[in-house]
Motif scaffolding. Structure first.
Motif, PDB file in Angstrom:
ATOM      1  N   SER A   1       0.793  -1.225   0.000  1.00  0.00           N
ATOM      2  CA  SER A   1       0.000   0.000   0.000  1.00  0.00           C
ATOM      3  C   SER A   1       0.828   1.279   0.000  1.00  0.00           C
ATOM      4  O   SER A   1       0.305   2.359  -0.264  1.00  0.00           O
ATOM      5  CB  SER A   1      -0.943   0.008   1.210  1.00  0.00           C
TER       6      SER A   1
ATOM      7  N   SER B   1      -3.216  -4.286  -3.448  1.00  0.00           N
ATOM      8  CA  SER B   1      -3.048  -2.953  -2.878  1.00  0.00           C
ATOM      9  C   SER B   1      -2.592  -1.986  -3.969  1.00  0.00           C
ATOM     10  O   SER B   1      -2.583  -2.329  -5.152  1.00  0.00           O
ATOM     11  CB  SER B   1      -2.042  -2.994  -1.730  1.00  0.00           C
ATOM     12  N   LEU B   2      -2.157  -0.821  -3.571  1.00  0.00           N
ATOM     13  CA  LEU B   2      -1.899   0.270  -4.510  1.00  0.00           C
ATOM     14  C   LEU B   2      -0.802  -0.047  -5.527  1.00  0.00           C
ATOM     15  O   LEU B   2      -0.948   0.205  -6.715  1.00  0.00           O
ATOM     16  CB  LEU B   2      -1.523   1.533  -3.721  1.00  0.00           C
ATOM     17  N   THR B   3       0.319  -0.608  -5.052  1.00  0.00           N
ATOM     18  CA  THR B   3       1.460  -0.799  -5.941  1.00  0.00           C
ATOM     19  C   THR B   3       1.927  -2.253  -5.945  1.00  0.00           C
ATOM     20  O   THR B   3       1.855  -2.951  -4.940  1.00  0.00           O
ATOM     21  CB  THR B   3       2.650   0.088  -5.524  1.00  0.00           C
TER      22      THR B   3
END
Length: 257
Positions: A182, A213-215
């Motif tokens: 994240s 998650s984000l990345t």
């Protein structure tokens, strides 16, 4: 997938999310709505779940208390850490990631002579009594949420280390999105660690599968060992088998290659 296996996974999914729609279950488990209705009815008949309009929810009167769930989660993470620690040997240079599972490895490797590179504050402090362990911190800014140290210079720092084994955490794992995190600045560090390590161990409990998650910090195929508390969905078992990834659980790890 066998019906009993599918119903068991549906049960776990509802327990984790507490309230879910039938459409969500159809998409998640890739079966017809009629099949989901029958499976949900079986769970409702058990008394642990209630039907709601368009979905199903946990029967609050049978929910496991928060403290009990916390203890159970702690036990699962402890088992994962212990299993991963079995692969650490005298003289290893290892990276131990921040997270709620990876730092627990220290308890099982504290008697060894090791070099540990880490971004985890708790690990640095807890390793103080063990003179056989040399600890190198990545340094940088304090990230309170993960009790980790982050820095834009981490990439250059990690590139200077020759790491035998890396023990990494993740907030989500999926076949399509890989191993995710994240915090972008942490992800850059993890990516560098993967590239600089001879062997990469991913430590995740069963709740992290099919989550993103984000990345993305690496592909799932860049992992050498996938360490978890129970066998994941069969698609991950097949994925690991086809790509020579060793899938380790407390139940299946009878020998080490």
């Amino acid at each position: 997938m066998l019906k009993t296996e599918r119903v068991g996974e549906i049960k776990e999914y509802i327990e984790e999310h507490e309230t879910v729609s039938l459409d969500e279950l159809v998409a998640k488990f890739n079966v017809s709505k009629n099949t989901i209705r029958r499976d949900v009815q079986e769970l409702v008949d058990s008394g642990d779940f209630n039907k709601i309009y368009g979905g199903v929810c946990v029967n609050r009167s049978t929910v496991v208390p928060f403290n009990d769930r916390k203890v159970r989660s702690h036990t699962e993470k402890q088992e994962i850490a212990k299993l991963a620690a079995e692969y650490v040997k005298d003289g290893d240079i290892i990276f131990i990631d921040s997270g709620t599972t990876t730092p627990k490895m220290l308890e099982y490797i504290k008697h060894l002579n090791l070099t540990i590179v880490t971004n985890n504050i708790d690990l640095v402090i807890n390793a103080l009594p063990y003179e056989g362990i040399d600890v190198f911190s990545t340094g940088g800014m304090l990230e309170r949420k993960t009790k980790s140290l982050t820095s834009m210079d981490n990439k250059n720092l990690i590139n200077g280390y020759n790491i035998n084994k890396a023990f990494l955490a993740s907030t989500g794992v999926s076949i399509n999105n890989g191993v995710t995190n994240s915090l972008p600045i942490e992800s850059e560090l993890k990516t560098c660690v993967v590239k600089r390590s001879e062997e990469v161990f991913l430590l995740v409990d069963h709740s992290k599968f099919d989550e993103s998650s984000l990345t993305t910090y690496c592909g799932l195929d860049e992992i050498d060992y996938l360490v978890t508390d129970r066998l994941p969905h069969h698609k991950y078992v097949e994925y690991a088998k086809n790509r020579q990834i060793k899938l380790l659980t407390p139940q299946t790890n009878t020998t080490k290659n």
